[in-house]
Design a protein around this motif. Structure first.
Motif, mmCIF file in Angstrom:
data_model
loop_
_atom_site.group_PDB
_atom_site.id
_atom_site.type_symbol
_atom_site.label_atom_id
_atom_site.label_comp_id
_atom_site.label_asym_id
_atom_site.label_seq_id
_atom_site.Cartn_x
_atom_site.Cartn_y
_atom_site.Cartn_z
ATOM 1 N N ARG A 77 -5.857 -12.671 -4.845
ATOM 2 C CA ARG A 77 -5.563 -11.334 -5.369
ATOM 3 C C ARG A 77 -5.397 -10.349 -4.226
ATOM 4 N N MET A 78 -4.275 -9.643 -4.250
ATOM 5 C CA MET A 78 -4.035 -8.595 -3.259
ATOM 6 C C MET A 78 -4.379 -7.256 -3.897
ATOM 7 N N GLY A 79 -5.378 -6.586 -3.329
ATOM 8 C CA GLY A 79 -5.817 -5.318 -3.885
ATOM 9 C C GLY A 79 -5.018 -4.156 -3.345
ATOM 10 N N PHE A 80 -5.240 -2.989 -3.950
ATOM 11 C CA PHE A 80 -4.568 -1.774 -3.499
ATOM 12 C C PHE A 80 -5.200 -1.325 -2.192
ATOM 13 N N PRO A 81 -4.389 -0.900 -1.207
ATOM 14 C CA PRO A 81 -4.961 -0.509 0.088
ATOM 15 C C PRO A 81 -5.820 0.744 -0.009
ATOM 16 N N GLY A 82 -6.803 0.832 0.893
ATOM 17 C CA GLY A 82 -7.641 2.021 0.974
ATOM 18 C C GLY A 82 -6.906 3.152 1.678
ATOM 19 N N VAL A 83 -7.631 4.259 1.914
ATOM 20 C CA VAL A 83 -7.013 5.455 2.505
ATOM 21 C C VAL A 83 -6.459 5.151 3.893
ATOM 22 N N ASP A 84 -7.298 4.576 4.763
ATOM 23 C CA ASP A 84 -6.852 4.282 6.131
ATOM 24 C C ASP A 84 -5.733 3.255 6.142
ATOM 25 N N GLU A 85 -5.839 2.246 5.284
ATOM 26 C CA GLU A 85 -4.803 1.217 5.231
ATOM 27 C C GLU A 85 -3.491 1.786 4.711
ATOM 28 N N GLY A 88 -1.052 -9.418 -7.850
ATOM 29 C CA GLY A 88 -1.195 -8.065 -7.326
ATOM 30 C C GLY A 88 -0.150 -7.147 -7.923
ATOM 31 N N ILE A 89 -0.451 -5.855 -7.942
ATOM 32 C CA ILE A 89 0.490 -4.893 -8.500
ATOM 33 C C ILE A 89 1.698 -4.770 -7.577
ATOM 34 N N PRO A 90 2.819 -4.230 -8.068
ATOM 35 C CA PRO A 90 4.016 -4.104 -7.218
ATOM 36 C C PRO A 90 3.753 -3.217 -6.007
ATOM 37 N N GLY A 91 4.370 -3.601 -4.884
ATOM 38 C CA GLY A 91 4.341 -2.753 -3.701
ATOM 39 C C GLY A 91 3.206 -2.984 -2.729
ATOM 40 N N VAL A 92 2.353 -3.995 -2.968
ATOM 41 C CA VAL A 92 1.222 -4.214 -2.061
ATOM 42 C C VAL A 92 1.541 -5.228 -0.966
ATOM 43 N N GLY A 93 2.757 -5.766 -0.963
ATOM 44 C CA GLY A 93 3.177 -6.620 0.147
ATOM 45 C C GLY A 93 3.158 -8.106 -0.131
ATOM 46 N N LYS A 94 3.218 -8.515 -1.391
ATOM 47 C CA LYS A 94 3.179 -9.944 -1.705
ATOM 48 C C LYS A 94 4.398 -10.661 -1.132
ATOM 49 N N THR A 95 5.585 -10.116 -1.379
ATOM 50 C CA THR A 95 6.807 -10.735 -0.884
ATOM 51 C C THR A 95 6.862 -10.696 0.633
ATOM 52 N N LYS A 96 6.486 -9.582 1.211
ATOM 53 C CA LYS A 96 6.519 -9.425 2.669
ATOM 54 C C LYS A 96 5.577 -10.404 3.355
ATOM 55 N N LEU A 97 4.475 -10.715 2.709
ATOM 56 C CA LEU A 97 3.500 -11.638 3.297
ATOM 57 C C LEU A 97 4.114 -13.006 3.547
ATOM 58 N N ASN A 104 -5.915 -7.009 4.033
ATOM 59 C CA ASN A 104 -5.793 -8.278 3.293
ATOM 60 C C ASN A 104 -5.974 -9.499 4.191
ATOM 61 N N GLN A 105 -6.912 -9.416 5.147
ATOM 62 C CA GLN A 105 -7.143 -10.539 6.045
ATOM 63 C C GLN A 105 -7.629 -11.778 5.292
ATOM 64 N N GLU A 106 -8.428 -11.580 4.248
ATOM 65 C CA GLU A 106 -8.900 -12.720 3.461
ATOM 66 C C GLU A 106 -7.738 -13.399 2.736
ATOM 67 N N VAL A 107 -6.787 -12.595 2.256
ATOM 68 C CA VAL A 107 -5.626 -13.160 1.571
ATOM 69 C C VAL A 107 -4.764 -13.951 2.550
ATOM 70 N N ILE A 108 -4.548 -13.402 3.736
ATOM 71 C CA ILE A 108 -3.758 -14.104 4.754
ATOM 72 C C ILE A 108 -4.420 -15.431 5.104
#
Length: 329
Positions: free
Chosen positions: A183-191, A52-61, A31-35
């Motif tokens: 928009r924070m998307g769902f992380p990929g496999v490596d992420e 973004g859906i729950p759990g993708v790190g919005k609050t943590k950001l 999520n470098q673009e979001v940051i």
């Protein structure tokens, strides 16, 4: 200002921006673009609507950003029973040593530098308006007085796009007050592997305080001083007008799918966001590519789509992307 001084300030701006982004990236995976978008809004004196859906790190950001910038942080969990006084504060009765009673204002959580409005669409319109007024005016009227908010004052509001039952969607006029919609998307496999690795160890990654409050305010002033050529400003104006179906220069996609186009705040967001983007990329002036770089987050929440767009599953991003493709420089 001399050329040497200007070059020094630009270099300092770039270094500070990169340092903060890297520090936040130690905690937030991907999520470098979001940051970068959140940082752009902060430095352009705007506010962010983060979807973004729950759990993708919005609050943590936003928590991580507050730690890295050494700013006062507060979090407001929006619920249907939240009242305006729970946000801005309220007057309470105090009794002094002589037994006299008086009203004393108790500031609410909005009196902070970074305010996280978690799931803003779960509160009633009256409560939403209390926060949006503070965003617009940078002050709070309560307890018989108007109290300014300490700068920088930055609101990051989150929305869950999936669960809409029992929510109060923000009206378009209030959406327009947000500088960017990210928009924070769902992380990929490596992420996702990286998320698990970072969050299941004995210690979470620690964030260092890399900037101070004064550094942020100085970066804001530097961004405002970036010049914009008339031709570049004209491109931003034409881009805005292209989203209006009733305009003579309205794009065909806008005429077919849009009810109302972007407001003048959209043009302001294009210019201010482009100024920050120019500095990040080491330019002392705004280029058309800077306008194009911020067009989606600046305009996507400012278009009101019609029924045909909903039926055809045509989104605001699709329309803006097509306009950018066809609009000549």
């Amino acid at each position: 200002m001399t050329t040497a001084t200007l070059d020094s300030r630009i270099q300092q701006f770039q270094d500070n921006f990169r340092t903060v982004r890297e520090e936040v990236g130690r905690v937030i995976v991907g999520n470098q673009e979001v940051i970068a978008g959140v940082m752009t809004c902060l430095l352009a004196r705007g506010h962010v609507l983060l979807e973004g859906i729950p759990g993708v790190g919005k609050t943590k950001l936003v928590q991580t950003l507050a730690d890295a910038l050494h700013l006062k942080f507060s979090r407001i969990q929006f619920t249907p029973d939240l009242m305006p006084g729970d946000i801005v504060g309220t007057s309470i009765v105090r009794e002094d040593e002589s037994g006299r009673k008086r009203f004393e204002f108790q500031p609410g959580p909005v009196f902070a530098n970074l305010v996280l409005a978690d799931e803003i669409n779960r509160a009633t319109p009256k409560t939403q308006s209390a926060l949006l007024e503070a965003m617009q005016e940078n002050s709070v009227s309560a307890g018989g007085a108007t109290r300014p908010l300490e700068q920088p004052f930055f609101v990051l509001a989150t929305m869950n796009p999936l669960e809409m039952e029992g929510t109060y969607p923000l009206p378009e006029a209030q959406l327009d007050r947000f500088f960017f919609k990210l928009r924070m998307g769902f992380p990929g496999v490596d992420e996702l592997h990286e998320v698990v690795d970072r969050t299941t160890r004995s210690q979470d990654p620690a964030v260092q305080r890399v900037l101070r409050q004064g550094d942020v305010l100085e970066m804001r002033e530097t961004a405002r001083e970036v010049p914009v050529a008339r031709a570049v400003q004209d491109y931003a104006v034409r881009l805005t007008l292209a989203t209006h179906p009733e305009s003579d220069t309205g794009h065909d996609m806008a005429r077919r799918y849009v009810r109302f186009g972007a407001s003048p705040r959209g043009t302001q967001a294009l210019i201010l966001g482009a100024k920050v983007n120019a500095l990040v990329n080491g330019r002392v002036h705004v280029a058309i590519e800077d306008i194009r770089a911020v067009a989606l987050p600046a305009l996507r929440h400012r278009l009101m789509l019609n029924f045909e767009a909903e039926a055809g599953r045509v989104g605001a991003d699709d329309i803006i992307a097509r306009i950018l493709e066809d609009l000549r420089a």
